[in-house]
Design a protein around this motif. Structure first.
Motif, PDB file in Angstrom:
ATOM      1  N   ALA A 106      -4.163   6.928   3.561  1.00 14.20           N
ATOM      2  CA  ALA A 106      -3.362   8.112   3.889  1.00 14.20           C
ATOM      3  C   ALA A 106      -2.801   8.757   2.621  1.00 14.20           C
ATOM      4  CB  ALA A 106      -2.239   7.731   4.843  1.00 14.20           C
ATOM      5  N   LEU A 107      -2.369   7.931   1.667  1.00 14.23           N
ATOM      6  CA  LEU A 107      -1.875   8.465   0.400  1.00 14.23           C
ATOM      7  C   LEU A 107      -2.982   9.175  -0.379  1.00 14.23           C
ATOM      8  CD1 LEU A 107       0.538   5.786  -1.153  1.00 14.23           C
ATOM      9  CD2 LEU A 107       1.054   8.183  -0.661  1.00 14.23           C
ATOM     10  N   VAL A 108      -4.158   8.538  -0.427  1.00 17.99           N
ATOM     11  CA  VAL A 108      -5.279   9.151  -1.138  1.00 17.99           C
ATOM     12  C   VAL A 108      -5.653  10.475  -0.492  1.00 17.99           C
ATOM     13  CG1 VAL A 108      -7.704   8.901  -1.774  1.00 17.99           C
ATOM     14  CG2 VAL A 108      -6.172   6.939  -1.965  1.00 17.99           C
TER      15      VAL A 108
ATOM     16  N   ASP B 135      -6.994  -2.312  -8.217  1.00 20.41           N
ATOM     17  CA  ASP B 135      -8.448  -2.168  -8.140  1.00 20.41           C
ATOM     18  C   ASP B 135      -8.987  -2.754  -6.842  1.00 20.41           C
ATOM     19  OD1 ASP B 135      -8.486  -0.934 -10.576  1.00 20.41           O
ATOM     20  OD2 ASP B 135      -9.262  -2.659 -11.684  1.00 20.41           O
ATOM     21  N   GLU B 136      -8.477  -3.910  -6.462  1.00 22.47           N
ATOM     22  CA  GLU B 136      -8.906  -4.532  -5.207  1.00 22.47           C
ATOM     23  C   GLU B 136      -8.544  -3.647  -4.014  1.00 22.47           C
ATOM     24  OE1 GLU B 136      -7.663  -8.321  -2.403  1.00 22.47           O
ATOM     25  OE2 GLU B 136      -7.535  -8.577  -4.584  1.00 22.47           O
ATOM     26  N   LEU B 137      -7.376  -3.044  -4.076  1.00 23.05           N
ATOM     27  CA  LEU B 137      -6.933  -2.169  -2.990  1.00 23.05           C
ATOM     28  C   LEU B 137      -7.829  -0.940  -2.881  1.00 23.05           C
ATOM     29  CD1 LEU B 137      -4.977  -1.311  -0.779  1.00 23.05           C
ATOM     30  CD2 LEU B 137      -3.475  -0.395  -2.562  1.00 23.05           C
TER      31      LEU B 137
ATOM     32  N   LEU C 182       3.461  -6.912  -0.953  1.00 23.12           N
ATOM     33  CA  LEU C 182       2.087  -6.394  -0.892  1.00 23.12           C
ATOM     34  C   LEU C 182       1.099  -7.351  -1.541  1.00 23.12           C
ATOM     35  CD1 LEU C 182       2.737  -2.663  -1.869  1.00 23.12           C
ATOM     36  CD2 LEU C 182       2.374  -3.564   0.421  1.00 23.12           C
ATOM     37  N   TYR C 183       1.566  -8.057  -2.579  1.00 25.38           N
ATOM     38  CA  TYR C 183       0.657  -8.919  -3.332  1.00 25.38           C
ATOM     39  C   TYR C 183       0.251 -10.171  -2.564  1.00 25.38           C
ATOM     40  CZ  TYR C 183       1.766  -5.846  -7.214  1.00 25.38           C
ATOM     41  OH  TYR C 183       1.912  -4.737  -8.012  1.00 25.38           O
TER      42      TYR C 183
ATOM     43  N   VAL D  98      -1.630   6.302  -5.416  1.00 22.25           N
ATOM     44  CA  VAL D  98      -1.524   4.927  -4.912  1.00 22.25           C
ATOM     45  C   VAL D  98      -0.780   4.066  -5.922  1.00 22.25           C
ATOM     46  CG1 VAL D  98      -2.786   2.884  -4.149  1.00 22.25           C
ATOM     47  CG2 VAL D  98      -3.647   5.163  -3.588  1.00 22.25           C
ATOM     48  N   SER D  99       0.357   3.534  -5.501  1.00 21.29           N
ATOM     49  CA  SER D  99       1.144   2.636  -6.338  1.00 21.29           C
ATOM     50  C   SER D  99       1.886   1.670  -5.433  1.00 21.29           C
ATOM     51  CB  SER D  99       2.151   3.408  -7.196  1.00 21.29           C
ATOM     52  OG  SER D  99       3.163   3.974  -6.373  1.00 21.29           O
TER      53      SER D  99
END
Length: 208
Positions: free
Chosen positions: A20-22, A54-56, A46-47, A30-31
């Motif tokens: 949604a952010l992208v 990169d994985e996200l 989140l982690y 994205v942060s």
């Protein structure tokens, strides 16, 4: 306090929020901070589900690729199957155009990307394409589809007729392109797809 029956956070929710952010602001938006705020959680939580940005991003790209229809494979009519798949692939990217640049930067394991490649390659081989040629066709189609989704040809022309009058005599009607953006871009994709498929039919004949 009793623990909630449904976890407040999981990987799917994180990926959906990132997508949604992208869609709204681009990959740069994205942060950890932005995602945590959108999900109503603390950043470090989140982690537990996604180790790195990169994985996200890989997971977000793969989620978009999961929207591509693969049900047309295998089919002895490889041309019809490839055309239907190409249109579905382009539709998925057109719905999320800001994710397209990340497609070229595969850093990790993307299950849906591998399913897509397996379906297209397997469909072509089962329809009679040599394995080496099927690999090339799959790559060619990806280049064409992702390239078409990177931006609008029609929208790149200013709508001001005076821009073209003095120096670009062959573009005297280019200012009209923007208002017909969707029609032009769709017809250009169709023209390119048909031309590619015509050429591939000739190539397959030579391979046999």
């Amino acid at each position: 306090m009793a623990r909630p029956r449904t976890p407040l956070l999981n990987r799917d929710r994180i990926v959906a929020a990132a997508l949604a952010l992208v869609d709204a602001e681009g990959l740069e938006a994205v942060s950890t901070r932005r995602l945590a705020a959108a999900l109503g959680v603390s950043g470090p939580s989140l982690y537990n589900h996604v180790a790195t940005k990169d994985e996200l991003i890989d997971a977000v790209v793969d989620a978009v690729l999961g929207e591509v229809d693969l049900s047309m494979f295998p089919d002895p009519d490889w041309r019809a199957a490839l055309a239907a798949w190409a249109r579905s692939y382009r539709a998925a990217l057109a719905a999320h155009p800001r994710i397209v640049p990340a497609l070229a930067q595969s850093r990790g394991h993307r299950p849906n990307a591998l399913r897509l490649a397996d379906a297209v390659f397997g469909g072509l081989v089962s329809a009679g394409w040599p394995r080496r040629e099927a690999t090339r066709v799959g790559a060619l189609m990806r280049y064409f589809i992702t390239g078409s989704a990177l931006g609008s040809f029609a929208a790149s022309f200013p709508a001001d007729a005076t821009v073209y009058a003095a120096d670009y005599p062959h573009l005297s009607e280019a200012h009209l392109l923007a208002e017909r953006q969707q029609e032009i871009d769709e017809s250009a994709f169709t023209t390119g797809l048909e031309a590619l498929l015509d050429g591939l039919e000739l190539r397959l004949t030579r391979c046999r």
